[in-house]
Design a protein around this motif. Structure first.
Motif, PDB file in Angstrom:
ATOM      1  N   THR A 359       0.838  -1.193   0.000  1.00 50.45           N
ATOM      2  CA  THR A 359       0.000   0.000   0.000  1.00 50.45           C
ATOM      3  C   THR A 359       0.874   1.245   0.000  1.00 50.45           C
ATOM      4  O   THR A 359       2.016   1.230   0.493  1.00 50.45           O
ATOM      5  N   ALA A 360       0.334   2.319  -0.527  1.00 50.92           N
ATOM      6  CA  ALA A 360       1.044   3.602  -0.520  1.00 50.92           C
ATOM      7  C   ALA A 360       1.209   4.092   0.911  1.00 50.92           C
ATOM      8  O   ALA A 360       2.221   4.720   1.246  1.00 50.92           O
ATOM      9  N   ASN A 361       0.233   3.829   1.774  1.00 53.90           N
ATOM     10  CA  ASN A 361       0.310   4.262   3.165  1.00 53.90           C
ATOM     11  C   ASN A 361       1.513   3.643   3.860  1.00 53.90           C
ATOM     12  O   ASN A 361       2.267   4.324   4.557  1.00 53.90           O
ATOM     13  N   ALA A 362       1.694   2.328   3.670  1.00 52.39           N
ATOM     14  CA  ALA A 362       2.807   1.644   4.318  1.00 52.39           C
ATOM     15  C   ALA A 362       4.141   2.128   3.773  1.00 52.39           C
ATOM     16  O   ALA A 362       5.106   2.313   4.536  1.00 52.39           O
ATOM     17  N   ALA A 363       4.219   2.340   2.455  1.00 51.22           N
ATOM     18  CA  ALA A 363       5.471   2.812   1.862  1.00 51.22           C
ATOM     19  C   ALA A 363       5.828   4.197   2.380  1.00 51.22           C
ATOM     20  O   ALA A 363       6.976   4.457   2.769  1.00 51.22           O
ATOM     21  N   ASP A 389      15.492  -8.496  -1.563  1.00 46.58           N
ATOM     22  CA  ASP A 389      15.483  -7.185  -0.904  1.00 46.58           C
ATOM     23  C   ASP A 389      14.282  -6.367  -1.378  1.00 46.58           C
ATOM     24  O   ASP A 389      13.921  -6.392  -2.558  1.00 46.58           O
ATOM     25  N   VAL A 390      13.656  -5.641  -0.432  1.00 49.61           N
ATOM     26  CA  VAL A 390      12.514  -4.782  -0.748  1.00 49.61           C
ATOM     27  C   VAL A 390      12.815  -3.373  -0.242  1.00 49.61           C
ATOM     28  O   VAL A 390      13.323  -3.202   0.881  1.00 49.61           O
ATOM     29  N   TYR A 391      12.468  -2.382  -1.045  1.00 50.52           N
ATOM     30  CA  TYR A 391      12.701  -0.979  -0.702  1.00 50.52           C
ATOM     31  C   TYR A 391      11.423  -0.184  -0.907  1.00 50.52           C
ATOM     32  O   TYR A 391      10.715  -0.365  -1.917  1.00 50.52           O
ATOM     33  N   ALA A 392      11.112   0.688   0.051  1.00 52.87           N
ATOM     34  CA  ALA A 392      10.076   1.695  -0.175  1.00 52.87           C
ATOM     35  C   ALA A 392      10.726   2.830  -0.948  1.00 52.87           C
ATOM     36  O   ALA A 392      11.889   3.191  -0.693  1.00 52.87           O
ATOM     37  N   VAL A 393       9.999   3.400  -1.891  1.00 46.95           N
ATOM     38  CA  VAL A 393      10.579   4.412  -2.761  1.00 46.95           C
ATOM     39  C   VAL A 393       9.626   5.589  -2.926  1.00 46.95           C
ATOM     40  O   VAL A 393       8.408   5.412  -2.989  1.00 46.95           O
ATOM     41  N   ARG A 394      10.201   6.780  -2.950  1.00 44.72           N
ATOM     42  CA  ARG A 394       9.443   7.966  -3.320  1.00 44.72           C
ATOM     43  C   ARG A 394      10.083   8.501  -4.593  1.00 44.72           C
ATOM     44  O   ARG A 394      11.233   8.918  -4.595  1.00 44.72           O
ATOM     45  N   ILE A 395       9.313   8.474  -5.660  1.00 45.90           N
ATOM     46  CA  ILE A 395       9.851   8.819  -6.975  1.00 45.90           C
ATOM     47  C   ILE A 395       9.841  10.327  -7.165  1.00 45.90           C
ATOM     48  O   ILE A 395       8.790  10.954  -7.210  1.00 45.90           O
ATOM     49  N   GLY A 397      10.323  12.823  -5.288  1.00 46.83           N
ATOM     50  CA  GLY A 397       9.619  13.627  -4.301  1.00 46.83           C
ATOM     51  C   GLY A 397       8.114  13.549  -4.394  1.00 46.83           C
ATOM     52  O   GLY A 397       7.421  14.324  -3.727  1.00 46.83           O
ATOM     53  N   ALA A 398       7.585  12.602  -5.163  1.00 43.93           N
ATOM     54  CA  ALA A 398       6.139  12.546  -5.371  1.00 43.93           C
ATOM     55  C   ALA A 398       5.588  11.133  -5.149  1.00 43.93           C
ATOM     56  O   ALA A 398       5.257  10.757  -4.027  1.00 43.93           O
ATOM     57  N   GLU A 399       5.489  10.329  -6.220  1.00 47.64           N
ATOM     58  CA  GLU A 399       4.798   9.044  -6.143  1.00 47.64           C
ATOM     59  C   GLU A 399       5.485   8.074  -5.183  1.00 47.64           C
ATOM     60  O   GLU A 399       6.708   8.038  -5.072  1.00 47.64           O
ATOM     61  N   LEU A 400       4.647   7.275  -4.514  1.00 46.17           N
ATOM     62  CA  LEU A 400       5.139   6.249  -3.605  1.00 46.17           C
ATOM     63  C   LEU A 400       5.109   4.895  -4.290  1.00 46.17           C
ATOM     64  O   LEU A 400       4.245   4.621  -5.136  1.00 46.17           O
ATOM     65  N   GLY A 401       6.044   4.024  -3.906  1.00 41.93           N
ATOM     66  CA  GLY A 401       6.069   2.693  -4.480  1.00 41.93           C
ATOM     67  C   GLY A 401       6.921   1.754  -3.655  1.00 41.93           C
ATOM     68  O   GLY A 401       7.525   2.134  -2.651  1.00 41.93           O
TER      69      GLY A 401
END
Length: 426
Positions: A359-363, A389-395, A397-401
């Motif tokens: 989910t975007a919330n968790a990321a 390996d898993v990474y939360a990413v903010r593309i 400064g905007a989109e979450l993934g």
């Protein structure tokens, strides 16, 4: 031969009489002056109770919790209260007949004595003299002093709430973090100027805040205390942000956070707008990609654009290069050439289905929480990567993934390194 004669005895009697008379007079002092504020000598009288201390500052109109304690056997008749504001003459504020009740914590009689702080200039000292008169006419004095101060103030900052996952107010779910900006004692000071100077109207002396407490309420339920900050202000202005976590099992329900500042005979509460907690926003788009690196790698296969889901040509500027092979010595290192940022998800988080129920919330929450724990844990550099390996990413400064490494081929003997991955976005 006996040297003591009747004549000598007659001469000594007047002196002996004076000595005996002096001893009798001093058996009971007519007046006892407490040497320090709020003193409570055993067998005499005292001010305040153990859990109801007197404060160093009060605001005009405050009802001070003034208690007098004394021995029942001393037969107190009445209590008289005087006050001296700054350097003015002493003024009587009241006389109260003795009617104390037994207080177990002190083993004495305790009596509440009415006393209200007068209207006076900010910062000036006030002395309160409490005189106890006993049935035999003896008097004892107890004294305390304080300074006139402004009442505690508490308000939200210009941007009252910051949603740490960067999603909208309407997209917040349980477990998300919200930062509330609070201003305590705006423009106030906590330390008096050197006498005879007084605080200015623009920067007055405020009462201290003993604690700042956070509560939440689910729907119309009872408030639940979830955090306390001790001594957040000695009276001086303090702007601070308090992070709160939306409680579990609240999806589909309204949650309201409030904050209470406690000080001497005062509590001030501010309440934030209600958050209608919703289900988290699912990262429903799944893409795959691969990049390579090494001495013989094709230049156009080194970088990847997470927004378009395609390789980014080497000739293009770095602004669109969200992922590239930055090193192959001792492992395969990945980085972002732009403002895209990553944080690694822990094995414990992965065990809880972090990626499978992406989910975007968790990321967004992971990026914030990891950054608070260690600023270096949110970075353009992923470091050496391995399959799984898993990474939360903010593309940019905007989109979450979320990015997951599928496989890694190391570079050896001059061969190229390759990394396969998949990622989920909105």
């Amino acid at each position: 031969m006996n040297c003591f004669s009747t004549k000598n005895l007659l001469l000594a009697l007047p002196v002996l009489g004076l000595l005996l008379g002096g001893c009798k007079k001093n058996e009971l002092d007519d007046f006892y002056h407490a040497p320090t504020n709020e003193s409570s000598d055993s067998g005499f009288a005292g001010l305040a109770l153990p859990r109801v201390p007197l404060s160093a500052r009060y605001a005009p109109g405050d009802a001070v919790p003034l208690y007098v304690t004394y021995n029942e056997t001393d037969q107190l008749r009445d209590i008289t209260v005087f006050q001296v504001v700054n350097k003015a003459d002493s003024a009587q504020t009241g006389v109260y007949p003795a009617n104390g009740a037994f207080n177990a914590s002190g083993g004495l009689l305790a009596q509440a004595v009415p006393y209200v702080v007068p209207t006076a200039t900010n910062g000036v000292p006030v002395r309160v003299d409490v005189t106890l008169t006993f049935q035999n006419g003896a008097k004892r004095l107890r004294r305390f002093t304080y300074n006139i101060a402004q009442p505690i103030t508490l308000k939200f900052g210009a941007t009252s709430a910051t949603y740490r996952n960067t999603l909208a107010n309407t997209a917040q779910s349980e477990g998300d973090i919200v930062g509330y900006s609070l201003i305590i004692n705006e423009t106030g000071i906590g330390v008096l100027p050197t006498p005879p100077a007084l605080p200015t109207p623009a920067n007055p002396l405020f009462k201290a805040v003993d604690s700042l407490t956070t509560f939440y309420r689910i729907g119309t339920g009872a408030p639940v205390r979830v955090g306390v900050i001790r001594n957040p202000s000695n009276g001086a202005a303090n702007t601070r942000t308090v992070d709160v976590t939306i409680p579990r099992n609240t999806n589909g329900q309204p949650v309201t956070f409030s904050f209470t500042a406690y000080g001497a005979v005062q509590a001030v509460t501010v309440t934030a707008p209600t958050i209608n907690v919703t289900n988290p926003t699912v990262l429903a788009t799944l893409r795959t990609g691969r990049i390579s690196g090494g001495p013989n790698a094709t230049p156009d296969s080194v970088a990847f654009n997470l927004r378009t889901g395609t390789l980014e040509p080497a000739a293009n500027p770095p602004t669109a290069k969200d992922l590239f092979v930055s090193g192959v010595s001792g492992g395969v290192y990945l980085s972002a050439a732009n403002t895209t940022r990553y944080t690694k998800i822990t094995p414990l988080q992965l065990d809880r289905g972090f990626y499978t129920t992406a989910t975007a919330n968790a990321a967004g929450t992971a990026l914030y929480a990891n950054g608070v724990a260690s600023a270096s844990s949110v970075s353009a550099d992923l470091g050496p990567v391995a399959a799984g390996d898993v990474y939360a990413v903010r593309i940019r400064g905007a989109e979450l993934g979320l990015l997951r490494i599928l496989s890694v081929k190391q570079s050896s003997a001059g061969s190229n390194a390759r990394v396969r991955f998949e990622y989920k976005t909105l």
